[in-house]
Design an enzyme around this catalytic site. Structure first.
Site, PDB file in Angstrom:
ATOM      1  CE  LYS A   1      -3.746   2.261   2.555  1.00 41.45           C
ATOM      2  NZ  LYS A   1      -4.591   2.187   3.774  1.00 41.45           N
TER       3      LYS A   1
ATOM      4  CE  LYS B   1      -6.730   1.767  -0.573  1.00 42.40           C
ATOM      5  NZ  LYS B   1      -7.492   1.710   0.688  1.00 42.40           N
TER       6      LYS B   1
END
Length: 331
Positions: free
Chosen positions: A200, A253
């Site tokens: 992320k 992400k």
């Protein structure tokens, strides 16, 4: 014309008709691989539109139930829930309150759709803390990794008891998956899976999400989310560490700005039988919607092209705010 060297190999033969193109479409998108992220606001009497994400709302508990039913009927197999509480504090107490908005929403959706959808809970403190960070802070105002792990362990157990089939630790704390797995197993919740937000990044594309969860963020998250300048090896390392600690699925992400990382993580994870997810995030959604609103692109075609690119890069599962609509377009 007789002197022209005619091609022996003609790739266009596999593009001659819609049936032919469908026959060989190796990256075909499926409704069942799509997950709908949804926001639910405590105390709301009607859905609240999110201005930077046209078509997305902060749900009431009732409208969330309806959205979940629509998602299941469209062929989706997952929904990821985010809570927007009325009150926040330094340690994010609402995240571990069984009567807190996220936990009651998990129970609501599970009771509404049963096994038709995998109900997932965002396992992070940022929506619940008054400083907006993903963990608790030390005396110097820095995120305290190990103190935060204790909060995540409690949060995981509460979400699992509410009925979550998967918990999604998204805070990027070192060791978070191991602590969560141990807490779940210790509470006898061995069937609850972990979807680890493994790679992320501290991204500029998270902006609309901050509005969606009424973020109170002070500063930034660069000391714990990954630096986008690093190559994909760091993302692969994080994913493999999470798998070693007990993650059932790993995620990258954002999706679009990190398709190269997604490919590398998916290759590494699939080699040992672990699925890879990708999150098509708020800024990516808002960007396309804005262009479509100006008439600059074909909206529906662009949605499917975007999601197909994420699937083609290796995502077995895609979290996207277009999930229910995209499933209808695919049908």
């Amino acid at each position: 014309m007789n002197d022209i060297q005619r091609p022996l190999v003609r790739p266009r033969r596999l593009r001659t008709s819609a049936a032919m193109r469908d026959l060989v479409a190796g990256s075909a998108l499926r409704p069942a691989q799509l997950v709908l992220p949804a926001f639910v606001r405590e105390g709301a009497s009607e859905p609240t539109p999110i201005s930077s994400m046209p078509g997305v709302v902060q749900h009431t508990r009732d409208s969330l139930r309806k959205a979940a039913v629509e998602a299941a009927e469209a062929g989706l197999r997952g929904i990821m829930l985010f809570g927007v509480p009325e009150a926040k504090d330094a340690i994010g107490s609402g995240a571990t309150d069984p009567d807190g908005i996220l936990n009651v929403a998990i129970s609501d959706v599970v009771s509404e759709v049963g096994d038709a959808l995998i109900v997932m809970g965002d396992l992070c403190l940022d929506e619940f803390t008054d400083h907006g960070h993903c963990g608790v802070l030390d005396d110097a105002g820095r995120v305290d990794n190990d103190a935060t792990l204790e909060r995540y362990a409690d949060m995981a157990v509460v979400q699992a008891r509410a009925g979550a089939g998967l918990v999604g630790p998204s805070g990027m704390m070192d060791g978070q998956v191991a602590v969560i797995r141990d807490a779940l197993d210790g509470a006898g919740l061995t069937d609850t899976g972990i979807l680890a937000y493994s790679a992320k990044y501290a991204s500029a594309f998270f902006g609309p999400f901050r509005e969606a969860v009424d973020s109170s963020l002070e500063g930034d998250r660069r000391t714990y989310q990954q630096d986008g300048r690093r190559d994909g090896r760091e993302g692969v390392r994080e994913a493999l560490l999470d798998i070693e600690q007990g993650a059932d699925m790993v995620m990258v992400k954002p999706a679009l700005a990190y398709l190269d990382v997604l490919r590398q993580v998916a290759d590494a994870a699939s080699a040992i039988g672990v699925p890879t997810a990708a999150y098509n995030i708020s800024g990516e959604y808002a960007m396309l919607e804005a262009a479509a609103a100006h008439g600059w692109i074909d909206r529906e075609a662009a949605i499917l092209e975007t999601l197909t690119s994420i699937s083609r890069a290796g995502a077995d599962v895609i979290l996207t705010y277009w999930a229910t609509e995209a499933a209808g377009l695919l049908r």
